[in-house]
Design an enzyme around this catalytic site. Structure first.
Site, PDB file in Angstrom:
ATOM      1  N   HIS A  78       9.729  29.079  48.098  1.00 29.70           N
ATOM      2  CA  HIS A  78       9.346  30.228  47.600  1.00 29.70           C
ATOM      3  C   HIS A  78       8.526  29.709  46.411  1.00 29.70           C
ATOM      4  O   HIS A  78       8.922  29.048  45.358  1.00 29.70           O
ATOM      5  CB  HIS A  78      10.506  31.131  46.951  1.00 29.70           C
ATOM      6  CG  HIS A  78      10.051  32.282  46.258  1.00 29.70           C
ATOM      7  ND1 HIS A  78       9.997  33.605  46.977  1.00 29.70           N
ATOM      8  CD2 HIS A  78       9.891  32.411  44.727  1.00 29.70           C
ATOM      9  CE1 HIS A  78       9.564  34.554  46.026  1.00 29.70           C
ATOM     10  NE2 HIS A  78       9.425  33.932  44.989  1.00 29.70           N
ATOM     11  N   GLY A 102      17.599  35.612  39.261  1.00 27.03           N
ATOM     12  CA  GLY A 102      19.056  35.679  38.596  1.00 27.03           C
ATOM     13  C   GLY A 102      20.235  35.426  39.740  1.00 27.03           C
ATOM     14  O   GLY A 102      21.419  35.827  39.506  1.00 27.03           O
ATOM     15  N   SER A 115      13.131  28.791  44.633  1.00 26.98           N
ATOM     16  CA  SER A 115      11.740  28.810  44.056  1.00 26.98           C
ATOM     17  C   SER A 115      11.592  27.510  43.156  1.00 26.98           C
ATOM     18  O   SER A 115      12.518  26.916  42.236  1.00 26.98           O
ATOM     19  CB  SER A 115      11.907  30.165  43.062  1.00 26.98           C
ATOM     20  OG  SER A 115      10.887  29.766  41.921  1.00 26.98           O
ATOM     21  N   ASP A 172       6.189  30.588  43.144  1.00 28.68           N
ATOM     22  CA  ASP A 172       5.766  31.912  42.162  1.00 28.68           C
ATOM     23  C   ASP A 172       4.547  31.476  41.692  1.00 28.68           C
ATOM     24  O   ASP A 172       4.244  30.561  40.687  1.00 28.68           O
ATOM     25  CB  ASP A 172       6.953  31.820  41.168  1.00 28.68           C
ATOM     26  CG  ASP A 172       8.303  32.442  41.787  1.00 28.68           C
ATOM     27  OD1 ASP A 172       9.248  31.697  41.474  1.00 28.68           O
ATOM     28  OD2 ASP A 172       8.016  33.505  42.194  1.00 28.68           O
ATOM     29  N   MET A 188      12.453  42.578  43.210  1.00 26.83           N
ATOM     30  CA  MET A 188      12.703  41.766  42.174  1.00 26.83           C
ATOM     31  C   MET A 188      14.034  42.258  41.379  1.00 26.83           C
ATOM     32  O   MET A 188      14.261  43.279  41.325  1.00 26.83           O
ATOM     33  CB  MET A 188      11.787  41.942  41.079  1.00 26.83           C
ATOM     34  CG  MET A 188      10.235  41.451  41.496  1.00 26.83           C
ATOM     35  SD  MET A 188      10.271  39.593  41.868  1.00 26.83           S
ATOM     36  CE  MET A 188      10.723  38.999  40.188  1.00 26.83           C
ATOM     37  N   GLY A 192      16.234  29.965  41.886  1.00 26.15           N
ATOM     38  CA  GLY A 192      15.454  28.695  41.262  1.00 26.15           C
ATOM     39  C   GLY A 192      16.450  27.951  40.331  1.00 26.15           C
ATOM     40  O   GLY A 192      16.825  26.779  40.849  1.00 26.15           O
ATOM     41  N   ASP A 206      15.043  38.678  44.441  1.00 23.07           N
ATOM     42  CA  ASP A 206      14.491  37.476  43.803  1.00 23.07           C
ATOM     43  C   ASP A 206      14.643  37.582  42.250  1.00 23.07           C
ATOM     44  O   ASP A 206      14.123  38.315  41.479  1.00 23.07           O
ATOM     45  CB  ASP A 206      13.048  37.610  44.027  1.00 23.07           C
ATOM     46  CG  ASP A 206      12.211  36.408  43.263  1.00 23.07           C
ATOM     47  OD1 ASP A 206      11.149  36.324  43.282  1.00 23.07           O
ATOM     48  OD2 ASP A 206      12.863  35.492  42.915  1.00 23.07           O
ATOM     49  N   HIS A 237       4.655  33.780  46.201  1.00 28.96           N
ATOM     50  CA  HIS A 237       4.712  35.251  45.580  1.00 28.96           C
ATOM     51  C   HIS A 237       4.175  35.444  44.481  1.00 28.96           C
ATOM     52  O   HIS A 237       4.072  34.642  43.439  1.00 28.96           O
ATOM     53  CB  HIS A 237       6.340  35.287  44.976  1.00 28.96           C
ATOM     54  CG  HIS A 237       6.700  36.286  44.174  1.00 28.96           C
ATOM     55  ND1 HIS A 237       7.728  36.342  43.217  1.00 28.96           N
ATOM     56  CD2 HIS A 237       6.167  37.566  43.937  1.00 28.96           C
ATOM     57  CE1 HIS A 237       7.804  37.484  42.724  1.00 28.96           C
ATOM     58  NE2 HIS A 237       6.906  38.273  42.960  1.00 28.96           N
ATOM     59  N   GLY A 297      15.676  31.540  35.300  1.00 27.53           N
ATOM     60  CA  GLY A 297      16.557  31.518  34.375  1.00 27.53           C
ATOM     61  C   GLY A 297      17.350  32.716  33.756  1.00 27.53           C
ATOM     62  O   GLY A 297      18.003  32.687  32.763  1.00 27.53           O
ATOM     63  N   MET A 334       1.583  32.698  39.250  1.00 26.02           N
ATOM     64  CA  MET A 334       1.485  33.622  38.005  1.00 26.02           C
ATOM     65  C   MET A 334       0.352  33.362  37.341  1.00 26.02           C
ATOM     66  O   MET A 334      -0.305  32.241  37.210  1.00 26.02           O
ATOM     67  CB  MET A 334       2.653  33.592  36.945  1.00 26.02           C
ATOM     68  CG  MET A 334       3.867  33.449  37.789  1.00 26.02           C
ATOM     69  SD  MET A 334       5.520  33.062  36.391  1.00 26.02           S
ATOM     70  CE  MET A 334       6.777  33.430  37.362  1.00 26.02           C
ATOM     71  N   GLY A 345       8.073  36.807  35.771  1.00 27.43           N
ATOM     72  CA  GLY A 345       7.405  35.979  34.778  1.00 27.43           C
ATOM     73  C   GLY A 345       8.317  34.644  34.573  1.00 27.43           C
ATOM     74  O   GLY A 345       7.555  33.579  34.073  1.00 27.43           O
ATOM     75  N   PHE A 346       9.663  34.712  34.778  1.00 22.54           N
ATOM     76  CA  PHE A 346      10.505  33.618  34.123  1.00 22.54           C
ATOM     77  C   PHE A 346      11.758  33.257  35.034  1.00 22.54           C
ATOM     78  O   PHE A 346      11.954  34.136  35.435  1.00 22.54           O
ATOM     79  CB  PHE A 346      10.683  33.615  32.576  1.00 22.54           C
ATOM     80  CG  PHE A 346       9.585  33.907  31.863  1.00 22.54           C
ATOM     81  CD1 PHE A 346       9.142  34.926  31.434  1.00 22.54           C
ATOM     82  CD2 PHE A 346       8.755  32.729  31.233  1.00 22.54           C
ATOM     83  CE1 PHE A 346       8.123  35.204  30.646  1.00 22.54           C
ATOM     84  CE2 PHE A 346       7.786  32.981  30.436  1.00 22.54           C
ATOM     85  CZ  PHE A 346       7.333  34.079  30.124  1.00 22.54           C
ATOM     86  N   MET A 382       2.350  36.800  41.616  1.00 24.17           N
ATOM     87  CA  MET A 382       2.352  37.731  40.545  1.00 24.17           C
ATOM     88  C   MET A 382       0.970  37.613  39.766  1.00 24.17           C
ATOM     89  O   MET A 382       0.792  37.244  38.698  1.00 24.17           O
ATOM     90  CB  MET A 382       3.561  37.397  39.569  1.00 24.17           C
ATOM     91  CG  MET A 382       4.941  37.689  40.238  1.00 24.17           C
ATOM     92  SD  MET A 382       6.102  36.639  39.598  1.00 24.17           S
ATOM     93  CE  MET A 382       6.209  35.172  40.472  1.00 24.17           C
TER      94      MET A 382
HETATM   95  C1  DX5 Z   1      10.511  35.108  38.482  1.00 21.54           C
HETATM   96  C2  DX5 Z   1      10.216  34.733  39.837  1.00 21.54           C
HETATM   97  C3  DX5 Z   1      11.469  34.197  40.638  1.00 21.54           C
HETATM   98  C4  DX5 Z   1      12.393  33.138  39.787  1.00 21.54           C
HETATM   99  C5  DX5 Z   1      13.587  32.697  40.138  1.00 21.54           C
HETATM  100  O1  DX5 Z   1       9.283  35.876  38.102  1.00 21.54           O
HETATM  101  O2  DX5 Z   1       9.555  35.637  40.900  1.00 21.54           O
HETATM  102  O3  DX5 Z   1      11.365  33.577  41.912  1.00 21.54           O
HETATM  103  O4  DX5 Z   1      11.617  31.992  39.632  1.00 21.54           O
HETATM  104  O5  DX5 Z   1      14.316  32.086  39.344  1.00 21.54           O
HETATM  105  P1  DX5 Z   1      15.830  32.056  38.860  1.00 21.54           P
HETATM  106  O6  DX5 Z   1      16.587  32.010  40.189  1.00 21.54           O
HETATM  107  O7  DX5 Z   1      16.109  31.154  38.089  1.00 21.54           O
HETATM  108  O8  DX5 Z   1      15.915  33.731  38.577  1.00 21.54           O
HETATM  109 ZN    ZN Z   2       9.383  34.830  42.992  1.00 20.96          ZN
END
Ligand code: DX5
Ligand code: ZN
Length: 213
Positions: A30, A170, A7, A32, A134, A190, A168, A63, A142, A34, A139-140, A65
């Site tokens: 990927h 963590g 990502s 994201d 998920m 990511g 997807d 993706h 890390g 948002m 949303g974020f 969102m």
């Molecule tokens: C979160 C995203 C994920 C996220 C993955 O809403 O959908 O794709 O960016 O990033 P890490 O791997 O840092 O959790």
């Molecule tokens: Zn994602």
């Protein structure tokens, strides 16, 4: 071994070309998207997706969102996304959205938030190419992986044997083996690829190796 889908959410956006090149040994990018409503964060629109698609030979998935995915499908398909992933929670008309994605010539994916049951996708499971589970609240980047979602991945693997399952959020070299063993064939990651001062190609190789254990 699982496919690796970096990502770009946590990549260096001031050097996105460099990030894409450094992660070019991945299988999928990927993106994201948002909208600041479906999730409390705002990222990028079709122009950036088009720029990424023009820059890489890898398939790009979006993706989405977003609260009103039906309003945006055409623009992200036109930007070059190979796969469009919509959230089951974002629409009362999931079957219609899946048909629209296919009409646009893209693959259809459906995403489920950690609080959502597999039941939300069972009526379209035979029509879609991918289920995105998920493993963090969206949303974020890390965040830490929600191990509670491994059960959902295992259940999805059993109930929908022909469906590609993507996890997807963590995911890192320490937990990639568990996530893949649960049944995820594609790992979105990511911050473990684009961590500051990391070597994305090395991280991708580590994730692949860890997923195959
Ligand atoms: C979160 C995203 C994920 C996220 C993955 O809403 O959908 O794709 O960016 O990033 P890490 O791997 O840092 O959790
Ligand atoms: Zn994602």
């Amino acid at each position: 071994m699982a496919l690796i889908a970096p990502s770009i959410l946590t990549a260096d956006w001031l050097d996105l070309r460099g990030a894409l090149r450094a992660a070019s040994t991945a299988d999928i990018f990927h993106l994201d998207v948002m909208d600041g409503h479906f999730v409390p964060n705002l990222t990028f629109g079709p122009p950036l997706v088009a720029a990424v698609c023009a820059e890489t030979a890898l398939p790009v998935e979006c993706h989405l969102m977003v609260e009103r995915p039906g309003d945006l499908l055409g623009r992200y398909a036109e930007a070059g996304a190979r796969r469009l992933i919509v959230h089951a929670e974002a629409t009362p008309h999931l079957h219609r959205l899946v048909e629209e994605i296919h009409r646009l010539g893209a693959e259809a994916g459906v995403a489920l938030n950690p609080g959502s049951p597999l039941a939300l996708v069972e009526e379209v499971a035979g029509d879609i190419e991918l289920l995105l589970v998920m493993t963090v609240d969206p949303g974020f980047g890390g965040q830490s992986l929600l191990t509670s979602q491994l059960r959902k991945i295992r259940e999805a693997r059993t109930r929908f044997p022909d469906l590609a399952i993507e996890a997807d959020g963590g995911i890192n070299a320490q937990n990639a083996g568990d996530v893949a063993a649960a049944g995820a064939g594609i790992l979105v990651t990511g911050s473990s690829v684009f961590a500051r001062d990391s070597n994305p190609a090395e991280r991708i190789a580590q994730l692949r190796a860890a997923s195959g254990r």
